[in-house]
Design a protein around this motif. Structure first.
Motif, PDB file in Angstrom:
ATOM      1  N   PRO A  24     -17.849  48.591 -23.340  1.00  9.35           N
ATOM      2  CA  PRO A  24     -16.588  49.105 -22.797  1.00  9.35           C
ATOM      3  C   PRO A  24     -15.633  48.015 -22.317  1.00  9.35           C
ATOM      4  N   LEU A  25     -16.154  46.814 -22.077  1.00 12.55           N
ATOM      5  CA  LEU A  25     -15.328  45.737 -21.528  1.00 12.55           C
ATOM      6  C   LEU A  25     -14.677  44.863 -22.593  1.00 12.55           C
ATOM      7  N   LEU A  26     -15.194  44.899 -23.813  1.00 10.98           N
ATOM      8  CA  LEU A  26     -14.702  43.984 -24.842  1.00 10.98           C
ATOM      9  C   LEU A  26     -13.212  44.135 -25.127  1.00 10.98           C
ATOM     10  N   PRO A  27     -12.640  45.352 -25.081  1.00 12.23           N
ATOM     11  CA  PRO A  27     -11.188  45.453 -25.321  1.00 12.23           C
ATOM     12  C   PRO A  27     -10.335  44.702 -24.300  1.00 12.23           C
ATOM     13  N   MET A  28     -10.925  44.327 -23.167  1.00 15.54           N
ATOM     14  CA  MET A  28     -10.179  43.575 -22.161  1.00 15.54           C
ATOM     15  C   MET A  28      -9.901  42.139 -22.608  1.00 15.54           C
ATOM     16  N   PHE A  29     -10.576  41.689 -23.665  1.00  9.56           N
ATOM     17  CA  PHE A  29     -10.467  40.310 -24.113  1.00  9.56           C
ATOM     18  C   PHE A  29      -9.845  40.274 -25.506  1.00  9.56           C
ATOM     19  N   PRO A  30      -8.542  40.164 -25.581  1.00 15.18           N
ATOM     20  CA  PRO A  30      -7.851  40.204 -26.873  1.00 15.18           C
ATOM     21  C   PRO A  30      -8.129  38.972 -27.727  1.00 15.18           C
ATOM     22  N   GLU A  31      -7.873  39.114 -29.020  1.00 12.63           N
ATOM     23  CA  GLU A  31      -8.011  37.983 -29.933  1.00 12.63           C
ATOM     24  C   GLU A  31      -6.915  36.946 -29.661  1.00 12.63           C
ATOM     25  N   PRO A  32      -7.152  35.650 -29.864  1.00 12.89           N
ATOM     26  CA  PRO A  32      -8.465  35.088 -30.167  1.00 12.89           C
ATOM     27  C   PRO A  32      -9.312  35.008 -28.902  1.00 12.89           C
ATOM     28  N   ARG A  33     -10.555  35.392 -29.004  1.00  7.22           N
ATOM     29  CA  ARG A  33     -11.417  35.428 -27.836  1.00  7.22           C
ATOM     30  C   ARG A  33     -11.988  34.045 -27.527  1.00  7.22           C
ATOM     31  N   HIS A  34     -12.247  33.838 -26.244  1.00  6.21           N
ATOM     32  CA  HIS A  34     -12.949  32.628 -25.824  1.00  6.21           C
ATOM     33  C   HIS A  34     -14.323  32.602 -26.480  1.00  6.21           C
ATOM     34  N   ARG A  35     -14.834  31.403 -26.693  1.00  3.74           N
ATOM     35  CA  ARG A  35     -16.107  31.258 -27.402  1.00  3.74           C
ATOM     36  C   ARG A  35     -17.241  32.000 -26.705  1.00  3.74           C
ATOM     37  N   PHE A  36     -17.213  32.052 -25.373  1.00  4.38           N
ATOM     38  CA  PHE A  36     -18.266  32.774 -24.671  1.00  4.38           C
ATOM     39  C   PHE A  36     -18.263  34.254 -25.039  1.00  4.38           C
ATOM     40  N   ILE A  37     -17.084  34.850 -25.125  1.00  3.41           N
ATOM     41  CA  ILE A  37     -16.993  36.259 -25.484  1.00  3.41           C
ATOM     42  C   ILE A  37     -17.516  36.478 -26.897  1.00  3.41           C
ATOM     43  N   GLU A  38     -17.194  35.573 -27.801  1.00  2.00           N
ATOM     44  CA  GLU A  38     -17.704  35.694 -29.164  1.00  2.00           C
ATOM     45  C   GLU A  38     -19.223  35.566 -29.193  1.00  2.00           C
ATOM     46  N   THR A  39     -19.752  34.764 -28.291  1.00  2.00           N
ATOM     47  CA  THR A  39     -21.204  34.639 -28.176  1.00  2.00           C
ATOM     48  C   THR A  39     -21.848  35.969 -27.802  1.00  2.00           C
ATOM     49  N   ILE A  40     -21.168  36.720 -26.933  1.00  2.00           N
ATOM     50  CA  ILE A  40     -21.733  37.945 -26.387  1.00  2.00           C
ATOM     51  C   ILE A  40     -21.576  39.133 -27.329  1.00  2.00           C
ATOM     52  N   VAL A  41     -20.555  39.132 -28.174  1.00  2.00           N
ATOM     53  CA  VAL A  41     -20.264  40.305 -29.001  1.00  2.00           C
ATOM     54  C   VAL A  41     -21.490  40.832 -29.753  1.00  2.00           C
ATOM     55  N   PRO A  42     -22.312  39.969 -30.392  1.00  2.00           N
ATOM     56  CA  PRO A  42     -23.467  40.505 -31.134  1.00  2.00           C
ATOM     57  C   PRO A  42     -24.521  41.163 -30.247  1.00  2.00           C
ATOM     58  N   VAL A  43     -24.491  40.869 -28.944  1.00  2.00           N
ATOM     59  CA  VAL A  43     -25.481  41.449 -28.034  1.00  2.00           C
ATOM     60  C   VAL A  43     -24.775  42.152 -26.874  1.00  2.00           C
ATOM     61  N   ALA A  44     -23.613  42.728 -27.154  1.00  2.00           N
ATOM     62  CA  ALA A  44     -22.863  43.416 -26.099  1.00  2.00           C
ATOM     63  C   ALA A  44     -23.637  44.597 -25.548  1.00  2.00           C
ATOM     64  N   HIS A  45     -24.496  45.193 -26.359  1.00  2.00           N
ATOM     65  CA  HIS A  45     -25.394  46.254 -25.890  1.00  2.00           C
ATOM     66  C   HIS A  45     -26.804  45.690 -25.891  1.00  2.00           C
ATOM     67  N   PHE A  74     -35.610  40.186 -13.825  1.00  2.00           N
ATOM     68  CA  PHE A  74     -34.220  40.471 -14.175  1.00  2.00           C
ATOM     69  C   PHE A  74     -33.292  39.648 -13.298  1.00  2.00           C
ATOM     70  N   MET A  75     -32.242  39.096 -13.915  1.00  2.00           N
ATOM     71  CA  MET A  75     -31.251  38.316 -13.193  1.00  2.00           C
ATOM     72  C   MET A  75     -29.900  39.017 -13.229  1.00  2.00           C
ATOM     73  N   GLU A  76     -29.287  39.171 -12.061  1.00  2.00           N
ATOM     74  CA  GLU A  76     -28.018  39.893 -11.943  1.00  2.00           C
ATOM     75  C   GLU A  76     -26.991  39.388 -12.952  1.00  2.00           C
ATOM     76  N   CYS A  77     -26.162  40.299 -13.414  1.00  2.00           N
ATOM     77  CA  CYS A  77     -25.131  39.934 -14.386  1.00  2.00           C
ATOM     78  C   CYS A  77     -23.931  40.870 -14.299  1.00  2.00           C
ATOM     79  N   GLY A  78     -23.787  41.564 -13.182  1.00  2.00           N
ATOM     80  CA  GLY A  78     -22.629  42.428 -12.991  1.00  2.00           C
ATOM     81  C   GLY A  78     -22.667  43.702 -13.813  1.00  2.00           C
TER      82      GLY A  78
END
Length: 349
Positions: A24-45, A66-70
């Motif tokens: 649900p949060l990915l639309p908050m980060f428009p293209e071109p995305r920061h590299r960290f966001i691109e890292t997360i996209v394949p494991v967003a769920h 488990f380590m907190e991650c918001g």
């Protein structure tokens, strides 16, 4: 990449992983995305099913922390109390794993949550609520302090203020952790290790764990500077290790920030190559802290950038081929179990 599992019987407690649903949060980060966001996209769920699939790839994972991650914060709760939702969720995951229906691994046997220590003395009721949400599993707090003058190093999700761990109000809140028998995980970037040294000296009886070997940097304005900054990192790690209340997590080096490797996600780099890249950092940490204050971690799914779960643990095992059985037991399970108060997971002699 597929590899034969090395030392498949070696018991492992993975003391640092996340669970989240970031779709649900990915639309908050428009293209071109920061590299960290691109890292997360394949494991967003990445929740119970996805993590269980990784855990069951061949290594003997007996338990995890488990380590907190918001993730999964309470909707409608106050800003201070919304963090309780994450611990409630993870406690349910731990109960699911504890049912025995999915194998013997005790996922999320320990839970590290978040509380805003900038509340000062006002953090006390938040800590009480977190403990009440998972009385048997809640073990401590992480309040990340990662900051750099170059915003491209971290990207948009992270906004810790400069010098957070030195702030007097932060330390007022930090003092409540020891009062409630909790530990603290410190995530900062390599240039900030002196902040953790200062914090550890100010609270010598407080158990602190430095995450991710102190996060060496090889991206953005630090690109190509790993070798140049290695001696600075090593000197700070050795100084921090003199604080006997501090332990270190051996991992996080497959994050995109570290550029070890430079390409990802899960670029197909083998464990021999990864072990060679990570050896100077892992060996330095083990020599400085000793096996009784050092623990291997997956940092999954963030470290998927550089390694699949089975390859990551194979790389670690290559780095400890010359260690004794007792040293391996400490590095892979005993240190984590003791630090997080989950000794009941350890195999009985």
């Amino acid at each position: 990449m597929t590899e034969e599992i090395l030392e498949p019987e070696l018991a492992i407690i993975d003391p640092h992983h996340h669970l989240w649903d970031l779709r649900p949060l990915l639309p908050m980060f428009p293209e071109p995305r920061h590299r960290f966001i691109e890292t997360i996209v394949p494991v967003a769920h990445y929740t119970f099913d996805q993590f269980l699939a990784d855990v069951q790839t061949g290594h003997n994972i007996i338990g995890t922390v488990f380590m907190e991650c918001g993730a999964f914060y309470r909707a409608g709760a106050s800003e201070a109390m919304k963090v309780v939702g994450e611990v409630e969720y993870v406690n349910g995951v731990a109960a699911q794993a504890g049912s025995g229906l999915y194998g013997n691994a005790q996922l999320c046997a320990g839970i590290i949550g978040h509380a805003d220590l900038m509340l000062g003395d006002g953090v006390a009721p938040v800590l009480e609520a977190l403990k009440a949400a998972a009385p048997e599993r809640f073990k401590g707090i992480r309040h990340q302090g990662a900051w750099d003058a170059d915003p491209e190093v971290l990207g948009p999700p992270f906004h810790a203020p400069e010098g957070l761990y030195r702030d007097s109000t932060f330390r007022e809140g930090f003092a409540h952790l020891a009062k409630q028998g909790l530990s603290f995980d410190a995530w900062i970037l390599e240039p900030q290790i002196p902040d953790v040294i200062d914090l550890a000296k100010a609270f010598p009886d407080m158990p602190i764990c430095l995450d991710h070997c102190g996060t060496p940097l090889g991206n953005a304005s630090y690109e190509g500077k790993l070798h140049e900054r290695f001696d600075i990192w090593r000197e700070n790690i050795q100084a921090l290790a003199k604080c006997e209340n501090v332990s270190v997590k051996l991992g996080g080096l497959a994050m995109h920030n570290c550029a070890l490797p430079e390409e990802g996600p899960a670029a197909g780099v083998g464990s021999e190559t990864l072990a060679a890249l990570w050896r100077p950092y892992i060996q330095t940490c083990i020599e400085a802290f000793g096996p009784e204050r050092a623990m291997f971690e997956s940092n999954y799914p963030v470290d998927r950038w550089g390694a699949t779960y089975p390859v990551l643990w194979n790389a670690f095992k290559r780095l400890t081929q010359g260690a004794s059985d007792d040293e391996k037991h400490a590095l892979y399970a005993r240190t984590a179990a003791r630090f997080y108060g989950i000794e009941h997971l350890l195999p009985q002699a």
